[in-house]
Design an enzyme around this catalytic site. Structure first.
Site, PDB file in Angstrom:
ATOM      1  N   GLU A  38      -1.217   1.399   2.161  1.00  0.00           N
ATOM      2  CA  GLU A  38      -1.363   0.600   3.366  1.00  0.00           C
ATOM      3  C   GLU A  38       0.053   0.253   3.798  1.00  0.00           C
ATOM      4  O   GLU A  38       0.859  -0.196   2.981  1.00  0.00           O
ATOM      5  CB  GLU A  38      -2.130  -0.699   3.091  1.00  0.00           C
ATOM      6  CG  GLU A  38      -2.321  -1.499   4.366  1.00  0.00           C
ATOM      7  CD  GLU A  38      -2.920  -2.892   4.143  1.00  0.00           C
ATOM      8  OE1 GLU A  38      -2.943  -3.349   2.997  1.00  0.00           O
ATOM      9  OE2 GLU A  38      -3.345  -3.499   5.136  1.00  0.00           O
TER      10      GLU A  38
ATOM     11  N   ARG B  95      -2.891   0.978 -13.482  1.00  0.00           N
ATOM     12  CA  ARG B  95      -1.672   0.764 -12.712  1.00  0.00           C
ATOM     13  C   ARG B  95      -0.527   0.463 -13.677  1.00  0.00           C
ATOM     14  O   ARG B  95      -0.739   0.139 -14.839  1.00  0.00           O
ATOM     15  CB  ARG B  95      -1.859  -0.368 -11.719  1.00  0.00           C
ATOM     16  CG  ARG B  95      -1.906  -1.734 -12.389  1.00  0.00           C
ATOM     17  CD  ARG B  95      -2.002  -2.890 -11.381  1.00  0.00           C
ATOM     18  NE  ARG B  95      -1.422  -2.594 -10.111  1.00  0.00           N
ATOM     19  CZ  ARG B  95      -2.046  -2.804  -8.942  1.00  0.00           C
ATOM     20  NH1 ARG B  95      -3.262  -3.297  -8.947  1.00  0.00           N
ATOM     21  NH2 ARG B  95      -1.460  -2.538  -7.811  1.00  0.00           N
TER      22      ARG B  95
ATOM     23  N   LYS C 102       2.958  -7.029  -4.633  1.00  0.00           N
ATOM     24  CA  LYS C 102       3.466  -6.876  -3.275  1.00  0.00           C
ATOM     25  C   LYS C 102       3.565  -8.232  -2.592  1.00  0.00           C
ATOM     26  O   LYS C 102       4.480  -8.496  -1.825  1.00  0.00           O
ATOM     27  CB  LYS C 102       2.513  -5.981  -2.482  1.00  0.00           C
ATOM     28  CG  LYS C 102       3.187  -4.794  -1.832  1.00  0.00           C
ATOM     29  CD  LYS C 102       2.183  -4.092  -0.943  1.00  0.00           C
ATOM     30  CE  LYS C 102       2.445  -2.606  -0.899  1.00  0.00           C
ATOM     31  NZ  LYS C 102       1.426  -1.912  -0.102  1.00  0.00           N
TER      32      LYS C 102
END
Length: 561
Positions: A35, A264, A274
């Site tokens: 994104e 992850r 983030k």
RNA sequence: AGCCCUAUGGUGUAAUUGGCAACACACCUGAUUUUGGUUCAGUAUUUCUAGGUUCGAGUCCUGGUAGGGCUACCA
């Protein structure tokens, strides 16, 4: 018999090999779907290496990896991020070729699929507010309750959805929901919202749309639309897979991708979220997303990491479903390994102490030939001027050296790296008794050969001619630290913010070959003392490793304890 | 509490699919070295637990335990 890392197969590659062997697919098609709401970080690099790596492995039979921007939430996204993501992926050494996609380019397709669901009686427009919907969803142990709008007629839903699209509802006044199972033990299946109203300017479609699809609805459709065969995502989407499959099964899609999850990346001492990285940028605790202290791809680039090092690191950590914490030492090793072989060496003195070599005349000057990289003779040599006065590192002298300290002390001998062995014959002090200067004598004939029998000279130290020294600035960058206790993460941030965690050393004395550089040097790894230049105008396309300056401090400190 | 996932040295991963538990990093020791770097040699440390199947289990079965995820109109 374990395979070398380069040939190792993770469970995902095994699965792909099986799918190819069984004829299910003729070639794997993967995708990297960020994104555009932030810069890529080392965690993304893991996913990039996986997805693009698979495509590369099977390139000969048509394997490929799409770059897709998952831009379905205009309130968080920006063109700046699109650009940085593209350039970071290229820098890492991967290429999507023709396969650049934007979810926002197929908003019409999402809309068709939603309409199809409504027509099948599998979706309805819910005109309740967020709170009501949330309250009816139930919780982990109790089933949800049906919305009063759940059993509207197809015609009524079609009409209401049209009004949503036409902007007749205010934001938050209506959503489109999939009609699945309000009692499902999987919360994602309790009639998930698949479309919401948002009057926002989209970086790609402007104001054309005021309804936007949710991730769980859009993502499987994007994959299917692009004929992705293997949709690889992280573990937190495991519980979304049933919904992913539900969407694929009930919409008019051109292909049937399959979602597989992997763990992850978690790195010790490293802030990876983030949200928190964005906070650091917004609050100006760092100079930007590419601040060398950031674990972003662009930050690591400025810090001196090479793409090879990052790719090797990703190879080393592998792909599994185990949610662990990788030691940041593993990352550091990968750069050291890479830089050690490739980076040219230069000398620098951070905390200068003047040395006068009294056996040299006032106007003595000699050009010393020094290897650019002891690991690679083909990198050649350079000439470094040696004069009567040189700077050395203050830590390279000890008044009262303990045993096993091999550098300078009263009466001791060390080698000026690449040059002569010098012996300290006198120590000059100021009123406080602090050492201000060393008086030394050189031992003739010791360039390229050892001092005569009986003279101990076990170490070689860095030095810079006082007359030729370039005043530059070397910065030592710390990593962004979190603390081990997750509850204290915010405190960890405070220590990050603290200027003390970043040591800036001004007026470092640099070797004259760096003369044209108004230097900003980034410390690669202060633990081992690599300084890496970020300046492309310095030595084009190359990294420079300054040795030892800090390494000594550290390794010596370690030996002391 | 319900559902889903995971568990191999300190860390990250392997183990020819049921056949001698290994690789890298980290650590420590020693050698080499004109970077206390590099390189080389070596030490130490491993299958969460209890049962079961089997000639044989890290791998298969059952029950525990521990960790992670899920109750957004984010992705």
């Amino acid at each position: 018999m374990s395979l070398p890392p380069s040939e190792r197969r993770d469970f995902i590659r095994e699965m792909i090999a099986d799918d190819l062997a069984s004829g299910k697919h003729t070639a794997p098609v993967t995708r990297f779907p960020p994104e555009p709401n932030g810069y890529l970080h080392i965690g993304h690099a893991k996913s990039i290496c996986l997805n693009f790596g698979i495509a590369r492995d099977y390139a000969s039979i048509g394997g490929r990896c799409h770059l897709r921007f998952d831009d379905t939430n205009p309130s968080k996204e920006d063109q700046e991020y699109v650009d940085s993501i593209e350039s970071d992926i290229r820098w890492l050494g991967f290429d999507w070729g023709e396969n650049l996609y934007f979810a926002s380019n197929i908003f019409d397709f999402f809309h068709e699929c939603a309409t199809s669901l409504i027509q099948q009686g599998l979706a309805y427009v819910d005109e309740q507010n967020v709170e009501a919907i949330r309250a009816q969803r139930g919780n982990l142990t109790t089933p949800g309750q049906a919305s009063p709008f759940r059993d509207r007629s197809v015609a009524e839903n079609l009409e209401a959805f049209d009004r949503m699209k036409a902007g007749k509802f205010e934001e938050g006044k209506a959503v489109l929901r999939a009609k699945i199972d309000m009692a499902s033990p999987n919360m994602n299946m309790r009639d998930p919202v698949i479309y919401r109203i948002m009057f926002a300017d989209h970086h790609n479609t402007g104001s054309k749309w005021c309804i936007y699809p949710m991730y769980d609805f859009a993502h499987p459709l994007e994959d299917a639309f692009e004929h992705i065969t293997h949709s690889l995502c992280t573990l937190e989407f495991e519980n979304h897979r049933p919904l992913y499959e539900w969407v694929i099964d009930h919409c008019p899609v051109p292909s049937h991708p399959r979602q597989t999850e992997f763990a992850r990346l978690n790195l010790t001492y490293t802030v990876m979220s983030k949200r928190k990285l964005l906070q650091l940028v917004q609050e100006k605790r760092v100079t930007g997303w590419d601040d060398p202290r950031m674990p972003t791809v662009s930050g690591m680039r400025r810090r001196g990491y090479t793409p090879e090092a990052i790719r090797n690191f990703c190879q080393t950590i592998g792909i599994t479903k185990f949610n662990g914490f990788t030691d940041v030492a593993l990352l550091e090793y990968s750069v050291r390994e890479d830089l050690n072989a490739k980076a040219p060496r230069r000398m620098a003195v951070l905390n200068p102490l003047k040395v006068t070599i009294r056996s040299f005349s006032e106007d003595f000057a000699e050009s010393i030939e020094v290897q650019n990289n002891p690991e690679r003779a083909e990198d050649g040599t350079r000439l470094v001027p040696l004069t009567r006065e040189v700077w050395i590192e203050r830590d390279d002298f000890m008044d009262d050296p303990p045993k096993k300290y091999f550098r300078l002390g009263p009466g001791r001998t060390v080698r000026l790296r690449g040059g002569y062995c010098i012996t300290c014959v006198d120590v000059v002090r100021d009123d406080q008794g602090d050492v201000t200067e060393l008086i030394c004598e050189h031992i003739p004939g010791t360039i390229g050969s050892n001092p005569p029998e009986g003279v101990q000279c076990r170490a070689a130290i860095q030095w810079v001619s006082v007359k030729h020294a370039v005043d530059g600035e070397i910065r030592l960058y710390d990593r962004l630290f979190t603390v081990e206790n997750p509850d204290a993460v915010e405190e960890g941030f405070l220590s990050v913010m603290n200027e003390n965690s970043m040591s800036v050393i001004a007026n470092a004395k640099l070797e004259p070959s760096l003369a044209n550089v108004p230097a900003e040097y980034h410390c690669q790894f202060e633990r081992i003392g690599y300084f890496v230049s970020d300046r492309k105008d310095h030595i084009p396309g190359q990294r420079v490793v300054f040795n030892r300056a800090v390494a000594l401090k550290d390794s010596w400190a370690k030996k002391q304890k």
